[in-house]
Every structure is written in structure tokens, then in C-alpha cells.
Design an enzyme around this catalytic site. Structure first.
Site, PDB file in Angstrom:
ATOM      1  N   GLY A   1       0.835  -1.195   0.000  1.00 43.94           N
ATOM      2  CA  GLY A   1       0.000   0.000   0.000  1.00 43.94           C
ATOM      3  C   GLY A   1       0.865   1.238   0.000  1.00 43.94           C
ATOM      4  O   GLY A   1       2.053   1.194  -0.298  1.00 43.94           O
ATOM      5  N   CYS A   2       0.275   2.353   0.345  1.00 44.97           N
ATOM      6  CA  CYS A   2       0.968   3.642   0.343  1.00 44.97           C
ATOM      7  C   CYS A   2       2.294   3.543   1.085  1.00 44.97           C
ATOM      8  O   CYS A   2       2.351   3.094   2.225  1.00 44.97           O
ATOM      9  CB  CYS A   2       0.071   4.690   0.989  1.00 44.97           C
ATOM     10  SG  CYS A   2       0.856   6.295   1.133  1.00 44.97           S
ATOM     11  N   PHE A   3       3.349   3.964   0.425  1.00 45.36           N
ATOM     12  CA  PHE A   3       4.669   3.797   1.028  1.00 45.36           C
ATOM     13  C   PHE A   3       4.917   4.654   2.255  1.00 45.36           C
ATOM     14  O   PHE A   3       5.750   4.332   3.095  1.00 45.36           O
ATOM     15  CB  PHE A   3       5.795   3.955   0.016  1.00 45.36           C
ATOM     16  CG  PHE A   3       5.730   5.073  -0.997  1.00 45.36           C
ATOM     17  CD1 PHE A   3       5.118   6.289  -0.751  1.00 45.36           C
ATOM     18  CD2 PHE A   3       6.336   4.887  -2.235  1.00 45.36           C
ATOM     19  CE1 PHE A   3       5.111   7.304  -1.699  1.00 45.36           C
ATOM     20  CE2 PHE A   3       6.341   5.893  -3.199  1.00 45.36           C
ATOM     21  CZ  PHE A   3       5.725   7.101  -2.925  1.00 45.36           C
ATOM     22  N   TRP A   4       4.194   5.759   2.413  1.00 52.87           N
ATOM     23  CA  TRP A   4       4.417   6.643   3.573  1.00 52.87           C
ATOM     24  C   TRP A   4       4.204   5.927   4.901  1.00 52.87           C
ATOM     25  O   TRP A   4       5.015   6.029   5.807  1.00 52.87           O
ATOM     26  CB  TRP A   4       3.467   7.829   3.560  1.00 52.87           C
ATOM     27  CG  TRP A   4       3.531   8.739   2.401  1.00 52.87           C
ATOM     28  CD1 TRP A   4       4.579   8.937   1.551  1.00 52.87           C
ATOM     29  CD2 TRP A   4       2.479   9.591   1.952  1.00 52.87           C
ATOM     30  NE1 TRP A   4       4.239   9.870   0.605  1.00 52.87           N
ATOM     31  CE2 TRP A   4       2.962  10.289   0.827  1.00 52.87           C
ATOM     32  CE3 TRP A   4       1.181   9.843   2.384  1.00 52.87           C
ATOM     33  CZ2 TRP A   4       2.189  11.219   0.142  1.00 52.87           C
ATOM     34  CZ3 TRP A   4       0.422  10.759   1.714  1.00 52.87           C
ATOM     35  CH2 TRP A   4       0.917  11.444   0.597  1.00 52.87           C
TER      36      TRP A   4
ATOM     37  N   HIS B   1      -1.853   2.464   7.544  1.00 56.74           N
ATOM     38  CA  HIS B   1      -1.030   1.446   8.198  1.00 56.74           C
ATOM     39  C   HIS B   1      -1.017   1.647   9.701  1.00 56.74           C
ATOM     40  O   HIS B   1      -0.844   2.767  10.179  1.00 56.74           O
ATOM     41  CB  HIS B   1       0.399   1.494   7.650  1.00 56.74           C
ATOM     42  CG  HIS B   1       0.475   1.123   6.210  1.00 56.74           C
ATOM     43  ND1 HIS B   1       0.387   2.043   5.201  1.00 56.74           N
ATOM     44  CD2 HIS B   1       0.610  -0.069   5.617  1.00 56.74           C
ATOM     45  CE1 HIS B   1       0.461   1.429   4.041  1.00 56.74           C
ATOM     46  NE2 HIS B   1       0.599   0.137   4.263  1.00 56.74           N
TER      47      HIS B   1
END
EC number: 1.8.4.11
Length: 163
Positions: free
Chosen positions: A12-15, A155
Site C-alpha cells: 500500500g501507500c509507502f508513507w 497502516h
């Protein structure tokens, strides 16, 4: 520090992944970027087939690839295809980018352990893809949630270890 290793994960979103992994014991550095796609020099605006992922530099005397995978499977839902939270599309797939046979075996074993636990609503759909190249994302994506503490993330730690 010549014995450091690297791991390449996408979930998912890397942040959000970067923000959680950066504080793990044995993790020396994290960087967000693009993996497994169709073009060289991908950008946020154009990265066909690439997953948003992270490069984790770690000290194997303090943590293992298996422990990194264990944590990976607790902070994102590996049972959803091309989706995490509000993010949808192939860029947000759950994937492990495998560098060698040992990593491949550990990844397959961990997926079986996660599936057998039945903690997630469905079977693990995390792909095992060969590592080819990591392309760092633009500077404004690096350490994004440190720079923007109220920024979006899907996350979080959902439950404890599988090990």
C-alpha cells in the site's frame, strides 16, 4: 557496517509503511520508492506497473528478514488485491521483492504461517516478485509522515507477532 542487508516490501501507500518500519529494532534506514514496474526512472505521476514500496536497510545481527516479514504482515491487510485503505490500484498491491532463494523460501513460509493463522478475512494475496531495481521516490515523499505528522496513512499495528 558492511554487514548490513536490504529488504524490499510493498503493502500500500509507502508513507505509512516507512513511518512504522523506521523505528523497528535493527532497522538502520528506510527509503520509499517504486518497484517491479515497466519503465525506468518512474515518477509519482508515471509509474506503470510499479508498486509503491520501501527499501529497508537493516542490521541482521539485530533483526532478521523473517522478523521484518512478520511485522509487514501485521501492519497492512495482505488479503486485499491491489488495495489498502482508500488507495486502490496495482501501485498499492501487497508484494515482496525477492533477491535470492533464501528470501523466497522465508517469504513463502511466512505467507503459509499468516494464512494458517486465519487472522485476516481472506487468503494472503501478497505476490513474490523478483527484485530488479529500486527507484527512489521524489524527495517530498521521503519521510513524509515525519514532515507531515497529520498526513494520511492506512497502516497501523493490527495485532502481535505471527512468530
Amino acid at each position: 557496517m558492511e554487514n548490513l542487508k536490504k529488504a524490499y516490501l510493498a503493502g500500500g501507500c509507502f508513507w505509512g509503511m516507512e513511518d512504522l518500519f523506521r523505528t523497528r529494532p535493527g532497522v538502520i534506514d528506510t527509503e520509499v520508492g517504486y518497484l517491479g514496474g515497466q519503465n525506468d526512472n518512474p515518477t509519482y505521476e508515471y509509474h506503470p506497473g510499479h508498486a509503491e514500496g520501501i527499501e529497508i536497510t537493516y542490521d541482521p545481527s539485530k533483526t532478521s528478514y523473517k522478523e521484518l516479514l512478520d511485522y509487514f504482515f501485521t501492519i497492512h491487510d495482505p488479503s486485499t488485491v491491489d488495495r489498502q485503505g482508500n488507495d486502490r490500484g496495482k501501485s498499492y498491491r501487497s508484494a515482496l521483492f525477492i533477491q535470492n532463494e533464501e528470501e523466497g523460501n522465508e517469504a513463502a513460509d511466512m505467507i503459509k504461517l499468516v494464512d494458517d493463522s486465519k487472522r485476516w478475512p481472506g487468503k494472503v494475496v501478497t505476490t513474490l516478485e523478483p527484485f530488479t531495481k529500486f527507484w527512489p521516490a521524489e524527495d517530498y515523499h521521503q519521510d513524509y509522515l515525519v514532515k507531515n505528522p497529520n498526513g494520511y496513512t492506512c497502516h497501523f499495528e493490527r495485532f502481535g507477532t505471527f512468530l
